[in-house]
Structures are given as structure tokens and as C-alpha cells.
Design a protein around this motif. Structure first.
Motif, PDB file in Angstrom:
ATOM      1  N   VAL A  11       0.872  -1.202  -0.241  1.00 47.55           N
ATOM      2  CA  VAL A  11      -0.080  -0.108   0.015  1.00 47.55           C
ATOM      3  C   VAL A  11       0.842   1.247   0.031  1.00 47.55           C
ATOM      4  O   VAL A  11       0.595   2.263  -0.910  1.00 47.55           O
ATOM      5  N   ILE A  14       2.451   1.836  -3.654  1.00 52.54           N
ATOM      6  CA  ILE A  14       1.530   2.087  -4.623  1.00 52.54           C
ATOM      7  C   ILE A  14       1.153   3.646  -4.291  1.00 52.54           C
ATOM      8  O   ILE A  14       1.037   4.319  -5.113  1.00 52.54           O
ATOM      9  N   LYS A  27      -3.832   4.926  -8.214  1.00 53.27           N
ATOM     10  CA  LYS A  27      -3.578   3.892  -9.356  1.00 53.27           C
ATOM     11  C   LYS A  27      -2.125   4.050  -9.641  1.00 53.27           C
ATOM     12  O   LYS A  27      -1.444   4.996  -9.679  1.00 53.27           O
ATOM     13  N   LYS A  54      -5.154  -8.422  -3.478  1.00 58.23           N
ATOM     14  CA  LYS A  54      -6.571  -8.349  -4.064  1.00 58.23           C
ATOM     15  C   LYS A  54      -7.555  -9.446  -3.523  1.00 58.23           C
ATOM     16  O   LYS A  54      -8.723  -8.903  -3.157  1.00 58.23           O
ATOM     17  N   ILE A  59      -6.614  -3.918  -2.884  1.00 57.74           N
ATOM     18  CA  ILE A  59      -6.463  -3.597  -4.056  1.00 57.74           C
ATOM     19  C   ILE A  59      -7.328  -4.020  -5.217  1.00 57.74           C
ATOM     20  O   ILE A  59      -7.812  -5.236  -4.798  1.00 57.74           O
ATOM     21  N   ILE A  76      -3.084  -1.072 -11.161  1.00 55.77           N
ATOM     22  CA  ILE A  76      -3.408  -1.526  -9.876  1.00 55.77           C
ATOM     23  C   ILE A  76      -3.915  -0.483  -8.970  1.00 55.77           C
ATOM     24  O   ILE A  76      -3.593   0.560  -8.997  1.00 55.77           O
ATOM     25  N   LEU A  78      -5.865   1.104  -5.600  1.00 57.20           N
ATOM     26  CA  LEU A  78      -5.869   0.916  -4.236  1.00 57.20           C
ATOM     27  C   LEU A  78      -7.295   1.184  -3.938  1.00 57.20           C
ATOM     28  O   LEU A  78      -8.077   2.270  -4.230  1.00 57.20           O
TER      29      LEU A  78
END
Length: 79
Positions: A11, A14, A27, A54, A59, A76, A78
Motif C-alpha cells: 500500500v 502504491i 492507481k 486483491k 487492491i 493496480i 488501491l
């Protein structure tokens, strides 16, 4: 390493590498995450961490499995 801890690190990465979209979600492209040197040093199995995140609805991304090269342009997101 503890999977919850790895997801927390994911996290953070990202948020560091991604950008906010118009709808307020952060993203990042898989290729950006995969090719980042800092991520490479943190995650032994980035794809496994992504799948676990996921599954826990932290995500989201299209498909089940992301592969370098083939899926570099997959977002990807969040959650």
C-alpha cells in the motif's frame, strides 16, 4: 515475512509510485511497480503479494495473475 505486513508495505509503495485519478483512487501501472528498484528490494514475490492483497480487497486489477511484460500497462487500484 508476515503477509499483512507485506500488504501494508505494498500500500505504501502504491501510494509512493501511483497517482490519484479523477475519482480519487490511487492507481499505478504494474510495470512501474514491478520495475521499481525499491519494490524489488522489499518484495521477494511481488505477484504473490498482489494476489493476496486483491483477495483481501485492498487492491484491484484486471485478471487473476500479472506477468512482467505482458501486463505492464494494467492498472493496480488501491481500494
Amino acid at each position: 515475512m508476515n503477509i499483512s505486513h507485506e500488504i501494508g508495505l505494498l500500500v505504501q509503495e502504491i501510494q509512493r509510485l501511483g497517482s490519484k485519478s479523477a475519482d480519487g483512487q490511487t492507481k499505478v501501472k504494474f510495470g512501474v511497480l514491478f520495475n521499481d528498484d525499491q519494490c524489488a528490494n522489499i518484495f521477494e514475490a511481488l505477484v504473490g503479494t498482489l494476489r493476496a492483497a486483491k483477495k483481501r480487497k485492498v487492491i484491484n486489477f484486471q485478471g487473476e495473475l500479472l506477468l512482467q511484460g505482458v501486463h505492464d500497462d494494467v492498472d493496480i487500484v488501491l481500494l
